[in-house]
Motif scaffolding. Structure first.
Motif, PDB file in Angstrom:
ATOM      1  N   PHE A  50      -6.971  13.297  -2.578  1.00  0.00           N
ATOM      2  CA  PHE A  50      -6.110  12.160  -2.900  1.00  0.00           C
ATOM      3  C   PHE A  50      -4.721  12.391  -2.329  1.00  0.00           C
ATOM      4  CE2 PHE A  50      -2.712  10.500  -5.593  1.00  0.00           C
ATOM      5  CZ  PHE A  50      -2.929   9.141  -5.401  1.00  0.00           C
ATOM      6  N   ARG A  51      -4.237  13.640  -2.429  1.00  0.00           N
ATOM      7  CA  ARG A  51      -2.876  13.955  -1.977  1.00  0.00           C
ATOM      8  C   ARG A  51      -2.683  13.568  -0.508  1.00  0.00           C
ATOM      9  NH1 ARG A  51      -0.257  18.479  -0.645  1.00  0.00           N
ATOM     10  NH2 ARG A  51      -2.177  19.670  -0.708  1.00  0.00           N
ATOM     11  N   LYS A  52      -3.692  13.891   0.320  1.00  0.00           N
ATOM     12  CA  LYS A  52      -3.576  13.583   1.757  1.00  0.00           C
ATOM     13  C   LYS A  52      -3.573  12.066   1.980  1.00  0.00           C
ATOM     14  CE  LYS A  52      -5.604  17.868   3.363  1.00  0.00           C
ATOM     15  NZ  LYS A  52      -6.872  18.513   3.718  1.00  0.00           N
ATOM     16  N   TYR A  53      -4.448  11.392   1.228  1.00  0.00           N
ATOM     17  CA  TYR A  53      -4.493   9.932   1.362  1.00  0.00           C
ATOM     18  C   TYR A  53      -3.151   9.323   0.947  1.00  0.00           C
ATOM     19  CZ  TYR A  53      -5.176   5.077   0.148  1.00  0.00           C
ATOM     20  OH  TYR A  53      -5.006   3.711   0.049  1.00  0.00           O
ATOM     21  N   PHE A  54      -2.624   9.775  -0.182  1.00  0.00           N
ATOM     22  CA  PHE A  54      -1.389   9.207  -0.728  1.00  0.00           C
ATOM     23  C   PHE A  54      -0.197   9.494   0.205  1.00  0.00           C
ATOM     24  CE2 PHE A  54       1.583   8.805  -4.592  1.00  0.00           C
ATOM     25  CZ  PHE A  54       1.494   7.413  -4.572  1.00  0.00           C
ATOM     26  N   PHE A  55      -0.231  10.686   0.824  1.00  0.00           N
ATOM     27  CA  PHE A  55       0.821  11.044   1.773  1.00  0.00           C
ATOM     28  C   PHE A  55       0.789  10.079   2.962  1.00  0.00           C
ATOM     29  CE2 PHE A  55       2.704  13.232   5.342  1.00  0.00           C
ATOM     30  CZ  PHE A  55       3.867  13.753   4.788  1.00  0.00           C
ATOM     31  N   LYS A  56      -0.434   9.868   3.464  1.00  0.00           N
ATOM     32  CA  LYS A  56      -0.590   8.963   4.613  1.00  0.00           C
ATOM     33  C   LYS A  56      -0.089   7.562   4.260  1.00  0.00           C
ATOM     34  CE  LYS A  56      -3.965   7.370   7.974  1.00  0.00           C
ATOM     35  NZ  LYS A  56      -3.048   7.590   9.082  1.00  0.00           N
ATOM     36  N   LEU A  57      -0.480   7.098   3.088  1.00  0.00           N
ATOM     37  CA  LEU A  57      -0.104   5.756   2.647  1.00  0.00           C
ATOM     38  C   LEU A  57       1.417   5.594   2.559  1.00  0.00           C
ATOM     39  CD1 LEU A  57      -1.196   3.048   1.433  1.00  0.00           C
ATOM     40  CD2 LEU A  57      -1.143   4.166  -0.802  1.00  0.00           C
ATOM     41  N   ARG A  58       2.084   6.646   2.070  1.00  0.00           N
ATOM     42  CA  ARG A  58       3.521   6.501   1.848  1.00  0.00           C
ATOM     43  C   ARG A  58       4.365   6.840   3.067  1.00  0.00           C
ATOM     44  NH1 ARG A  58       4.895  10.027  -3.072  1.00  0.00           N
ATOM     45  NH2 ARG A  58       3.347  11.291  -2.019  1.00  0.00           N
ATOM     46  N   PHE A  59       3.936   7.862   3.829  1.00  0.00           N
ATOM     47  CA  PHE A  59       4.856   8.365   4.858  1.00  0.00           C
ATOM     48  C   PHE A  59       4.353   8.225   6.289  1.00  0.00           C
ATOM     49  CE2 PHE A  59       5.507  11.074   1.016  1.00  0.00           C
ATOM     50  CZ  PHE A  59       6.679  10.452   0.615  1.00  0.00           C
ATOM     51  N   GLU A  65      -0.528  -0.670   8.282  1.00  0.00           N
ATOM     52  CA  GLU A  65      -1.978  -0.935   8.292  1.00  0.00           C
ATOM     53  C   GLU A  65      -2.688  -0.389   7.055  1.00  0.00           C
ATOM     54  OE1 GLU A  65      -4.462   0.227  11.655  1.00  0.00           O
ATOM     55  OE2 GLU A  65      -3.068  -0.928  12.897  1.00  0.00           O
ATOM     56  N   GLU A  66      -2.268   0.823   6.640  1.00  0.00           N
ATOM     57  CA  GLU A  66      -2.932   1.443   5.490  1.00  0.00           C
ATOM     58  C   GLU A  66      -2.630   0.652   4.217  1.00  0.00           C
ATOM     59  OE1 GLU A  66      -5.095   3.802   6.226  1.00  0.00           O
ATOM     60  OE2 GLU A  66      -5.654   3.499   4.143  1.00  0.00           O
ATOM     61  N   PHE A  67      -1.386   0.203   4.088  1.00  0.00           N
ATOM     62  CA  PHE A  67      -1.019  -0.613   2.918  1.00  0.00           C
ATOM     63  C   PHE A  67      -1.799  -1.925   2.945  1.00  0.00           C
ATOM     64  CE2 PHE A  67       1.748  -3.963   1.067  1.00  0.00           C
ATOM     65  CZ  PHE A  67       1.635  -3.551  -0.255  1.00  0.00           C
ATOM     66  N   GLN A  68      -1.949  -2.512   4.139  1.00  0.00           N
ATOM     67  CA  GLN A  68      -2.707  -3.765   4.261  1.00  0.00           C
ATOM     68  C   GLN A  68      -4.162  -3.547   3.811  1.00  0.00           C
ATOM     69  OE1 GLN A  68      -1.457  -7.031   5.510  1.00  0.00           O
ATOM     70  NE2 GLN A  68      -3.202  -7.305   4.173  1.00  0.00           N
ATOM     71  N   ALA A  69      -4.755  -2.425   4.255  1.00  0.00           N
ATOM     72  CA  ALA A  69      -6.150  -2.142   3.874  1.00  0.00           C
ATOM     73  C   ALA A  69      -6.257  -1.985   2.356  1.00  0.00           C
ATOM     74  CB  ALA A  69      -6.639  -0.873   4.569  1.00  0.00           C
ATOM     75  N   LEU A  70      -5.271  -1.310   1.760  1.00  0.00           N
ATOM     76  CA  LEU A  70      -5.273  -1.125   0.307  1.00  0.00           C
ATOM     77  C   LEU A  70      -5.184  -2.480  -0.401  1.00  0.00           C
ATOM     78  CD1 LEU A  70      -4.951   0.608  -2.309  1.00  0.00           C
ATOM     79  CD2 LEU A  70      -2.500   0.670  -1.826  1.00  0.00           C
ATOM     80  N   MET A  71      -4.282  -3.341   0.072  1.00  0.00           N
ATOM     81  CA  MET A  71      -4.134  -4.671  -0.539  1.00  0.00           C
ATOM     82  C   MET A  71      -5.449  -5.440  -0.435  1.00  0.00           C
ATOM     83  SD  MET A  71      -1.367  -5.249  -1.984  1.00  0.00           S
ATOM     84  CE  MET A  71      -1.523  -3.627  -2.586  1.00  0.00           C
ATOM     85  N   ASN A  72      -6.086  -5.362   0.740  1.00  0.00           N
ATOM     86  CA  ASN A  72      -7.350  -6.080   0.920  1.00  0.00           C
ATOM     87  C   ASN A  72      -8.411  -5.566  -0.063  1.00  0.00           C
ATOM     88  OD1 ASN A  72      -5.910  -7.174   3.001  1.00  0.00           O
ATOM     89  ND2 ASN A  72      -7.214  -6.418   4.640  1.00  0.00           N
ATOM     90  N   GLY A  73      -8.246  -4.277  -0.476  1.00  0.00           N
ATOM     91  CA  GLY A  73      -9.217  -3.676  -1.395  1.00  0.00           C
ATOM     92  C   GLY A  73      -8.950  -3.984  -2.866  1.00  0.00           C
TER      93      GLY A  73
END
Ligand SMILES: C[S@@+](CC[C@H](N)C(=O)[O-])C[C@H]1O[C@@H](n2cnc3c(N)ncnc32)[C@H](O)[C@@H]1O
Length: 276
Positions: A50-59, A65-73
């Motif tokens: 999760f830490r790696k995913y969350f890091f990617k999402l934030r930084f 794109e990652e935020f868009q994918a999360l919103m779509n989910g």
């Protein structure tokens, strides 16, 4: 099976989603869905925690794109044509004729569907306007549909709908404006392109300002997913986006009087509307 997202980290994720989109995820209702989404996304991105995913999402999400994918989910996109149809009737029978009378002759009347999901709401406006016929003969009307979820905006642009989605359209109107396909209905050519669809987040001040000013804003069945502070923020954004005398219409379970007091509430037949 254990998910990458622990219950403790759910809180971090829900705070992040809330801050960026106003959507309030509750552990009881949303943990499972979010945890499955993160497992699947992490596997696609070949991340093992999760830490790696969350890091990617934030930084590491410079293009969003990652935020868009999360919103779509995480969004709830439920909608259908002619949903709460009294409001479309109030629009064509009272609001548009009134605005048409008061606005300068050369001015385009602008309507925003925010959020529009897969397009049924703004296309329902279009169907009511062309069926009513009078105002559109004399006045340019522009309809813009926005949603934070890019997958629903892509679907809206394609204008292909299931039987379930069109079930409330009167049969005569359905056969007049849609083509029957093997797997549902497609909006006819005459009405294709009648709505300008865009991906936008109602909390993004720049995106909202770039949409310009409107005379009518439909915002139905989105504020229910927000908390009080977010509802207030969005209501004031709509207030700023409306021309003087413009109207806001909310979903049946949403009441402006509980959010802000800057609008004047009016009743049109059975429909509550809010005027600037
Ligand atoms: C239940 S649908 C409502 C669609 C339509 N207005 C109706 O009433 O049938 C809610 C939509 O709100 C969108 N949404 C949620 N948060 C948003 C935000 N911050 N900005 C723009 N759209 C958002 C979701 O993606 C979803 O498609």
């Amino acid at each position: 099976m254990a998910y990458l997202l622990s219950k403790e980290n759910f809180l971090k994720m829900s705070e992040f989603v809330y801050r960026k989109s106003g959507i309030y995820l509750e552990e009881e209702k949303h943990y499972e869905k979010l945890a499955k989404y993160i497992d699947s996304r992490a596997s696609t991105l070949e991340l093992d925690s999760f830490r790696k995913y969350f890091f990617k999402l934030r930084f590491e999400d410079k293009d969003g794109e990652e935020f868009q994918a999360l919103m779509n989910g995480v969004t709830v996109n439920e909608t259908y044509f002619y949903r709460e149809k009294d409001q479309f009737e109030a629009l064509v029978n009272k609001i548009l004729p009134e605005l048409h009378k008061t606005l300068p002759a050369s001015k385009t009347l602008r309507i925003l569907s925010s959020p529009c999901s897969t397009g049924e709401e703004p296309y329902s406006m279009v169907l009511h306007i062309v069926e009513e016929g009078k105002v559109i003969e004399e006045r340019d009307i522009e309809i813009v549909g926005i949603d934070i979820d890019s997958t629903v905006i892509e679907k809206a642009k394609k204008a292909k709908y299931t039987e379930r989605s069109v079930h409330a359209i009167p049969k005569g109107i359905l056969s007049k404006w849609f083509n029957k396909k093997s797997l549902g209905y497609e909006l006819g050519e005459d009405l294709q392109g009648s709505v300008d669809f865009q991906v936008a987040n109602v909390f993004d001040k720049v995106q909202m300002r770039n949409l310009g000013k409107f005379d009518v804003i439909f915002s139905r069945n989105m504020l229910i997913y927000f908390d009080d502070a977010s509802r207030k923020e969005v209501a004031m954004t709509f207030y700023d986006m409306l021309n003087p005398g413009g109207y806001v219409l909310l979903g049946h379970a949403e009441y402006m009087s509980r959010i802000v007091s800057v609008f004047t509430a009016k009743k049109i037949d059975n429909t509550l509307v809010y005027q600037k």
